[in-house]
Design a protein around this motif. Structure first.
Motif, short mmCIF file in Angstrom:
data_model
loop_
_atom_site.label_atom_id
_atom_site.label_comp_id
_atom_site.label_asym_id
_atom_site.label_seq_id
_atom_site.Cartn_x
_atom_site.Cartn_y
_atom_site.Cartn_z
N GLN A 51 0.71 -1.30 -0.19
CA GLN A 51 -0.03 -0.14 0.02
C GLN A 51 0.87 1.28 0.11
N SER A 52 2.01 1.16 0.85
CA SER A 52 2.89 2.39 0.71
C SER A 52 3.46 2.65 -0.70
N LEU A 53 3.60 1.56 -1.37
CA LEU A 53 4.42 1.77 -2.53
C LEU A 53 3.40 2.81 -3.64
N GLN A 54 2.12 2.21 -3.10
CA GLN A 54 1.20 2.70 -4.35
C GLN A 54 0.83 4.35 -3.45
N LEU A 55 0.68 4.40 -2.42
CA LEU A 55 0.29 5.69 -2.25
C LEU A 55 1.55 6.86 -2.34
N PHE A 56 2.67 6.14 -2.13
CA PHE A 56 3.92 7.10 -2.41
C PHE A 56 4.12 7.40 -3.65
N SER A 57 3.78 6.46 -4.51
CA SER A 57 4.16 6.58 -5.78
C SER A 57 3.17 7.70 -6.51
N LYS A 58 1.94 7.72 -5.84
CA LYS A 58 0.95 8.45 -6.60
C LYS A 58 0.99 10.12 -5.66
N ASN A 59 1.22 10.16 -4.19
CA ASN A 59 1.25 11.39 -3.67
C ASN A 59 2.50 11.90 -3.22
N GLY A 60 3.34 10.93 -3.40
CA GLY A 60 4.82 11.23 -2.92
C GLY A 60 4.92 10.98 -1.43
N PHE A 61 6.09 10.86 -1.03
CA PHE A 61 6.60 10.64 0.60
C PHE A 61 5.83 11.53 1.43
N SER A 62 6.17 12.56 1.07
CA SER A 62 5.76 13.84 2.21
C SER A 62 4.22 13.92 2.00
N GLY A 63 3.65 13.62 0.61
CA GLY A 63 2.03 14.05 0.47
C GLY A 63 1.70 12.66 1.15
N THR A 64 2.15 11.65 1.71
CA THR A 64 1.22 10.56 2.15
C THR A 64 1.45 10.34 3.82
N SER A 65 0.51 10.35 4.48
CA SER A 65 0.66 10.44 5.80
C SER A 65 0.50 9.12 6.58
N VAL A 66 1.03 8.73 7.69
CA VAL A 66 0.74 7.64 7.95
C VAL A 66 -0.67 7.25 8.19
N ARG A 67 -1.37 8.15 8.73
CA ARG A 67 -2.91 8.16 8.71
C ARG A 67 -3.56 7.35 7.40
N ASP A 68 -3.12 8.02 6.11
CA ASP A 68 -3.62 7.67 5.10
C ASP A 68 -3.10 6.03 4.73
N LEU A 69 -2.05 5.91 5.14
CA LEU A 69 -1.35 4.72 4.96
C LEU A 69 -2.18 3.64 5.74
N SER A 70 -2.23 3.98 6.83
CA SER A 70 -2.82 2.74 7.95
C SER A 70 -4.33 2.59 7.55
N SER A 71 -5.14 3.64 7.19
CA SER A 71 -6.45 3.54 6.89
C SER A 71 -6.49 2.74 5.42
N SER A 72 -5.67 2.81 4.79
CA SER A 72 -5.49 1.99 3.40
C SER A 72 -5.28 0.50 3.61
N VAL A 73 -4.54 0.48 4.73
CA VAL A 73 -4.43 -0.95 4.97
C VAL A 73 -5.64 -1.65 5.91
#
Lengths: 200, 200
Positions: free
Chosen positions: B14-36
């Motif tokens: 999920q991180s790879l997907q979100l980081f690639s879309k919104n960038g590292f700074s543009g992805t919060s741990v919150r975004d990440l956890s909720s997508s998982v």
DNA sequence: GTCTATAAGGAGATAGAC
DNA sequence: GTCTATCTCCTTATAGAC
């Protein structure tokens, strides 16, 4: 330029640099204001939001010229000497790409590729496609006048431009390692190689 | 894979997907956890920090193979038929590049180009250079065996690879507009054009 | 046009119960 | 391994004095 625009332009210039290095999300208004020498709140006297700054950067630099502005009379008169034409054009293009603001803008486009801004999608692809269109025109012209051998102008354009973009990525991407000399050298090698493929 | 690694791998994916879309700074741990499908704090049971996730993504995908793993026996036995070799290789390479995880990783590298992670600089250039090295070897071999005409293997490598990268950028960058068919078609046109330049 | 002060919420990360 | 609760700092943005 209006008097009051000085600070605004300074903000734009610093923003381009910081956004291109750390990305839009990676740059805070605080970073930005301190690099300009102002307080955060002063920024909002010139822009309604952080996103508005990004939008204006793209308004200013975003209209890709694809090198069209490099086609001056000197070059146009060389159309009948394709090899010289391509070599001269490449060098002009690489010098333009080697400009620090161009490098920053290109990096910004790479970083923000896919981001929507004012309903318009930032896209590396549009840069490539614009350049391709120009060269399809040029090679069509050259083919019609029989300056080069028969063949698909689309393929010619791809084959000519792709290595130039490759060179840009290799030598004109990292602002701390700009190597314009190697870029031009490699472009000349490319033009020479390519010319052998399209000469009559 | 250990039993407990399942969630960890899900987070990585999920991180790879979100980081690639919104960038590292543009992805919060919150975004990440909720997508998982977890709470933020649960992430820290698998990774010590947000940055550690990025680091592990690069450990997993980062060792660029530059297509070396595509060089199976079937291909190696084609070295004496350069055109067929190049065509087969290109298609395999583009199919690999068309894989959704490859697209995400490539986009991530473009976005985070220049970022340091564990002292190592993320760099698009290293991808290009790796590919170039492999093809310098291949063309050296082909030249030595007189399968192709004499010439600089470095120039041959650049001229062969650059258009493939160009094609990747054009057709295999935006995950919502993957056009593998056009990519392969254009790669074949390229190979054909290029072959005319290097055949004996 | 810039300043100080402040709001209101988001960020990464930790403590301790279950 | 995941949860709730919480910490502390940072974020974008606004109000009003100078």
């Amino acid at each position: 330029m209006k008097k009051g625009e000085k600070t605004k332009n300074l903000i734009l210039a610093q923003s381009l640099q910081l956004f291109s290095k750390n990305g839009f999300s990676g740059t805070s208004v605080r970073d930005l204001s301190s690099s300009v020498g102002l307080r955060e709140s002063a920024i909002y006297n010139h822009f309604s939001s952080k996103k508005a700054i990004l939008a204006e950067i793209f308004e200013k630099f975003g209209q890709s010229t694809a090198g069209l502005n490099l086609l001056d009379d000197e070059l146009i008169n060389m159309l009948n000497k394709p090899q010289k034409f391509m070599q001269t054009f490449s060098e002009k293009l690489l010098r333009k790409w080697g400009d620090i603001e161009e490098i920053h803008f290109f990096n910004l486009v790479l970083k923000e590729n896919g981001t929507e801004i004012n309903g318009i999608k930032i896209s590396v692809n549009s840069l490539l496609e614009d350049a391709q269109k120009v060269w399809v025109m040029i090679f069509t012209e050259m083919t019609n006048h029989k300056f080069i051998k028969k063949g698909s102008p689309e393929i010619f354009a791809n084959e000519f431009i792709a290595p130039l973009f490759f060179i840009r990525m290799k030598f004109l991407l990292d602002e701390d390692n700009i190597d314009l000399k190697s870029a031009i050298k490699q472009a000349n090698e490319h033009t020479e190689f390519f010319w052998e493929s399209i000469k009559r």
